[in-house]
Design a protein around this motif. Structure first.
Motif, PDB file in Angstrom:
ATOM      1  N   VAL A  31      39.058  44.121  35.981  1.00 28.60           N
ATOM      2  CA  VAL A  31      39.248  45.563  35.867  1.00 28.60           C
ATOM      3  C   VAL A  31      40.548  45.881  35.125  1.00 28.60           C
ATOM      4  N   ILE A  77      40.761  57.196  37.881  1.00 27.01           N
ATOM      5  CA  ILE A  77      40.388  55.816  37.562  1.00 27.01           C
ATOM      6  C   ILE A  77      41.431  54.857  38.136  1.00 27.01           C
ATOM      7  N   THR A 135      40.731  54.302  41.765  1.00 26.94           N
ATOM      8  CA  THR A 135      39.608  53.389  41.993  1.00 26.94           C
ATOM      9  C   THR A 135      40.021  51.948  41.694  1.00 26.94           C
ATOM     10  N   ALA A 136      40.747  51.768  40.581  1.00 27.40           N
ATOM     11  CA  ALA A 136      41.150  50.414  40.184  1.00 27.40           C
ATOM     12  C   ALA A 136      42.049  49.772  41.240  1.00 27.40           C
ATOM     13  N   ILE A 142      41.738  49.633  44.268  1.00 27.49           N
ATOM     14  CA  ILE A 142      40.961  48.898  45.264  1.00 27.49           C
ATOM     15  C   ILE A 142      40.837  47.425  44.874  1.00 27.49           C
ATOM     16  N   ALA A 143      40.914  47.161  43.570  1.00 29.14           N
ATOM     17  CA  ALA A 143      40.779  45.776  43.092  1.00 29.14           C
ATOM     18  C   ALA A 143      42.099  45.013  43.127  1.00 29.14           C
TER      19      ALA A 143
END
Ligand code: EIS
Ligand code: EIS
Lengths: 209, 209
Positions: B41, B147, B150-151, B153-154
Motif C-alpha cells: 500500500v 486515504i 485507511t492506509a 490500518i496497514a
C-alpha cells in the motif's frame, strides 16, 4: 476524441500474434488517459501502468528479434526463470498491465453502451465500479478496496471526462460515444488476445496486493 | 539499525550550507525505508519520494558546479523561471521531498521519545498520525486525508517495524531506540536547514493536492 482515436490500436493478424513493438507504441499513449480522470489522486495508478510499460520495453530492447512478439517474451522468460516464472520480468509486468487495460476497456464499453445511474446521469461512478469489479477487485486486499472506494469520490463528471478524452475538442456526447465504439474494436481484440495468451501459457496468477 | 545507521547523514558545516552531492547520496538510502512499513500500500509514497530525488539529481547533473549546493539550485531556478517559480523544477521537488523527510523525522523521533498508545503499545499508529498531522495533512485535500486513514490500518507492529529498520539484525528495542536517536542528530539538522532555506528564500507554497 484525439487522445484515443489518434492512437488507435492496430488490427490483429488472423493468428492473433501480438507484435511487441506495435503493442508498446500503442499502449504508450494510454497513461495520459488517467489524467482525464482529473485528479492527482489517480497519479499512482498512472505510475504503476507506466512502470509496467517501461519494464516490458526494457526486456524488448535487450533483443528485439528474440522478443519480437509478446508470446515470445513469455516463452523465453518461462525458459529463463524456471520456477520463479510467471511472477517475474515482463511476464509479471504484462500480467498487471493487461488488468489495467481491461479496466479501461470495460469503463469505456460501459459508457459506450449508455449504462448510467438514472438518478445521477452525469456521474461515472457506476461505470468505474463495474470496471473495477470485473477486473481488479479480486486482486486487491481489503485495504486497497477501501482506498478504491474513497478514490471514486474524486472521479470526474461524465461530461468533463468525455471532453478530456476528446482533448478539449467540442463534441457532442453522442459523437463521442461513436468514436469510443470505434476505438474499442481493435483495442478489445488486443486485450482479449493477451488474456487468451496468459490462459494458454498458464501464466496467470491470482495473488492479491 | 543497518538501514539508517550505515547511511548516516553528514554533520552540517557551521554556515548550514547544503552540499547537493552529499545530500543526494544520503537521501538515496531513504526510499527503502518505506518498504519497512511492510505493505505494498505504501509503494506510491516510495515512488513519489524517489521521483523527487530523481528530479533534483537531474538538475544537479546538468551542471554540478553551478548547482553545488541546494541554496544555489533554488537561487538559480528563481532567476531562470521567473513567476513560475517556486512551483517548478528541483525547487518544487525539494519542497515536497522535505515534507516526506520531516514525516520520517517526526515518526522516528516520536518512537525514540517512547510515545505510545498505552492500550496498544505495539502499534505505531499514534506515532504515524502525529508525523502526518505535523507535516503533510495540511497539504492534502479531504480525499487524500481519508486515504491516509485507511492506509494507516496497514501500518506494521512496532516490533516488526524496528526489526525491519534494523535490516533483520536481532536487536533489543532499547538498543534500537539508541541508534534511532543517534541517526536523528544530523538528520534533523539537515531537514531543519532545508526548511529554514525555504523560509529565507520565500520558496514555500501551501497549495494542497
Ligand atoms: C499520505 C497518504 C497516502 C497513503 C498511501 C496510499 C496508497 C494508496 C495505494 C493505492 C494503490 C495504487 C494502485 C497500485 C496498485 C499496485 O500495487 C498493483 C500491483 O502492482 C504490481 O505489483 C507487482 C508485484 O506484485 C509488480 O511490482 C508490478 O510491476 S512490474 O512492472 O514491476 O511487474 C506492479 O504493477 N497494481 C494494480 O492494481 C494495477 C492498477 C491499475 C489501475 C486501474 C485503474 C483503477 C482506477 C480507479 C479509479 C477510481
Ligand atoms: C485501484 C484503487 C486505487 C485508487 C487510487 C488511490 C491513490 C491514492 C493516492 C495517495 C497519494 C499518494 C502519495 C502521493 C501524494 C502526492 O500527490 C503529493 C504531491 O506530490 C508532488 O506533487 C507535485 C505537483 O504538485 C510534484 O509532482 C512533485 O513531484 S516533482 O518531483 O516532480 O516535483 C510531487 O512530489 N506528495 C506527497 O504528499 C508526499 C508524500 C510523502 C509521504 C510521506 C509518508 C506518508 C506515510 C503514510 C503512512 C500511513
Amino acid at each position: 476524441m484525439a487522445l484515443l482515436l489518434d492512437n488507435e490500436f492496430k488490427e490483429l493478424p488472423a493468428d492473433k500474434t501480438l507484435d511487441t513493438k506495435l503493442f508498446l507504441e500503442s499502449v504508450s499513449h494510454l497513461p495520459p488517459f488517467f489524467d482525464c480522470l482529473g485528479s492527482k489522486v489517480f497519479s499512482p495508478i498512472k505510475s504503476d501502468i507506466s512502470g509496467n510499460i517501461t519494464k516490458i520495453r526494457g526486456v524488448y530492447e535487450k533483443d528485439p528479434v528474440k522478443y519480437a512478439t509478446l508470446q515470445k517474451i513469455l516463452e523465453a522468460e518461462k525458459e529463463e526463470y524456471g520456477t520463479e516464472w510467471p511472477k517475474v520480468g515482463a511476464t509479471l509486468a504484462l500480467m498487471w498491465l493487461k488488468r489495467g487495460l481491461r479496466f479501461i476497456q470495460i469503463l469505456l464499453q460501459s459508457l459506450a453502451d449508455g449504462e448510467k445511474d438514472e438518478t445521477n446521469p452525469n456521474l461515472i461512478r457506476v461505470n468505474i465500479t463495474r470496471a473495477y469489479e470485473e477486473t481488479l477487485k479480486r486482486y486487491h486486499g481489503w485495504i486497497v478496496q477501501q482506498i478504491f472506494k474513497t478514490a471514486l469520490i474524486a472521479a470526474p463528471y461524465k461530461s468533463d471526462f468525455l471532453k478530456a478524452v476528446s482533448k478539449g475538442e467540442v463534441i457532442q456526447e453522442e459523437a463521442c460515444l461513436v468514436n469510443l465504439r470505434q476505438f474499442l474494436v481493435n483495442y478489445t481484440a488486443t486485450v482479449d488476445a493477451i488474456y487468451d495468451m496468459y490462459t494458454a501459457l498458464n501464466a496467470e496468477l491470482d495473488y492479491s496486493v
